[in-house]
Scaffold this active site. Sequence first.
Site, PDB file in Angstrom:
ATOM      1  CE  LYS A 110      -4.167  -2.156   1.723  1.00  0.00           C
ATOM      2  NZ  LYS A 110      -3.706  -3.552   1.952  1.00  0.00           N
TER       3      LYS A 110
HETATM    4  C1  LIG Z   1      -4.302  -4.593   1.397  1.00  0.00           C
HETATM    5  C2  LIG Z   1      -3.522  -5.849   1.270  1.00  0.00           C
HETATM    6  C3  LIG Z   1      -3.904  -6.867   0.374  1.00  0.00           C
HETATM    7  C4  LIG Z   1      -5.158  -6.776  -0.471  1.00  0.00           C
HETATM    8  O1  LIG Z   1      -5.057  -5.787  -1.469  1.00  0.00           O
HETATM    9  P1  LIG Z   1      -6.347  -5.315  -2.275  1.00  0.00           P
HETATM   10  O2  LIG Z   1      -5.930  -4.164  -3.115  1.00  0.00           O
HETATM   11  O3  LIG Z   1      -7.354  -4.930  -1.228  1.00  0.00           O
HETATM   12  O4  LIG Z   1      -6.789  -6.471  -3.088  1.00  0.00           O
HETATM   13  C5  LIG Z   1      -3.090  -7.988   0.272  1.00  0.00           C
HETATM   14  N1  LIG Z   1      -1.994  -8.121   1.030  1.00  0.00           N
HETATM   15  C6  LIG Z   1      -1.607  -7.170   1.906  1.00  0.00           C
HETATM   16  C7  LIG Z   1      -0.387  -7.401   2.723  1.00  0.00           C
HETATM   17  C8  LIG Z   1      -2.341  -5.996   2.056  1.00  0.00           C
HETATM   18  O5  LIG Z   1      -1.950  -5.056   2.932  1.00  0.00           O
END
Ligand SMILES: *Cc1c(COP(=O)(O)O)cnc(C)c1O
Length: 452
Positions: A110
């Site tokens: 993110k």
């Molecule tokens: C947020 C997150 C996901 C999922 O991502 P999306 O964009 O919601 O599909 C997967 N793995 C980790 C470690 C995350 O922080």
Amino acid sequence: MKFVSTRGQAPALGFSDAVATGLAPDGGLFLPETLPDLSTEWSKWGALSYPALCFEFMRRFATDIPADVLRVIVDKSYTTFDHPDIAPLVQLDEQTYVLELFHGPTLAFKDFALQLLGNLYEHQCAVRGQSINVLGATSGDTGSAAIHGLLGKPGTAIFILYPEARTSPLQERQMACTGADNVFALAVNGSFDDAQAALKELFADQAFRTKHRLSAVNSINLARVLAQCVYYLYAFLRLPESTRTETEFVVPTGNFGNVLAGWLLQKMGVPIRSFKVATNQNDILYRLFTTGDYRVSKVEPSLAPSMDIQVSSNFERFLYLSLKRDAAKVREVMQTFKQTGGYTFKNFDKDTFSASRCTDAEIPAIIKDVYARYGYVADPHTACAFVDLAKDRPSVVLATASPAKFPETIVRSIGVEPTHPRLEALKQRPIVNHRLAATPEAIANFVAQHAV
Ligand SMILES: *Cc1c(COP(=O)(O)O)cnc(C)c1O
């Protein structure tokens, strides 16, 4: 470039306004009015550094930001990463690669979007001469990534609510040990859903919202999806030319934001072969892509908590484009889904999408197997993507978090404790948080006192 709502009943906006608005006023999500065609351009970008590639990509969308300014914003967003490649592509064997997306400040993917979004917000504050107060609720990674996107930025404050004693201790430290005085980690007495509900009420108070120039952190911001397209392209350019267009991207998925970004890039003319949507035991998307049935069920907490979702918010963007931009049809589907908790889809592209699911019982066994086979430590989210890798084509597994964020599961699986200097440093710092009741009044009071 203008951005339109998936529900077709809100005015089209420029990039900066669409980013500042988040959710469109008609309840839809923003998408570019037309997708640029990169089919004759992408192959010229193989020598670009990550930030240079990101600039080349983003300038096609952020057309209301002067190019020299955008370049500075983009460059700055990736200086906080601690790997020279930003998104290194690691080869495990002839057919298997891992794209490591966890070298940013909070050690999860993110950061790619939220570092950029933080700098875009800062730019907007400066241009408009107005401060901004960002508010969100988190059950884990999004909150800390958002905090680290705005950390110490003048003209901004960020308030993140999290359920007291229900996030992991490391996740809490990432939010509450920053030492920055524009960051407010709010431990609420209640569940994530209570916090979310209280926030929703607060955002519905238009007068309060305007007075404090509130903005929401969530997974649907347009800038997040666009920023995430870039690492697919970066990885694609690093694959061997002979097998590049045969390669599948395997994506650990919750809200569908990550895999959506890859698919958008494919729609812009970058010839990615296919995507596999990898879920944990909360498998609404697995069921969709294997049976066509999109149906809500109860969320079961799992060892891969950032994928514990019930309804996938970015799915609406997928729907809109799959339905050839028929906004009336999107409204109808969303309405049916809201009323009945389900919808059946027939016509998505089965040649492009497949899916896998992984239960909690399987996650430690997969971590162990990947470690034994390759000497590679996968975090519990990434582990979900190692289920049933394709035999007929190479795979790029997206590694969405560092294993060091989930030491309990890793120790249980392979008996080795992963560490990371950033997390070790956090353990030395005091936790500074504020306890609040999960009510709109308590939150409004706190925000009113500390807003910039
Ligand atoms: C947020 C997150 C996901 C999922 O991502 P999306 O964009 O919601 O599909 C997967 N793995 C980790 C470690 C995350 O922080």
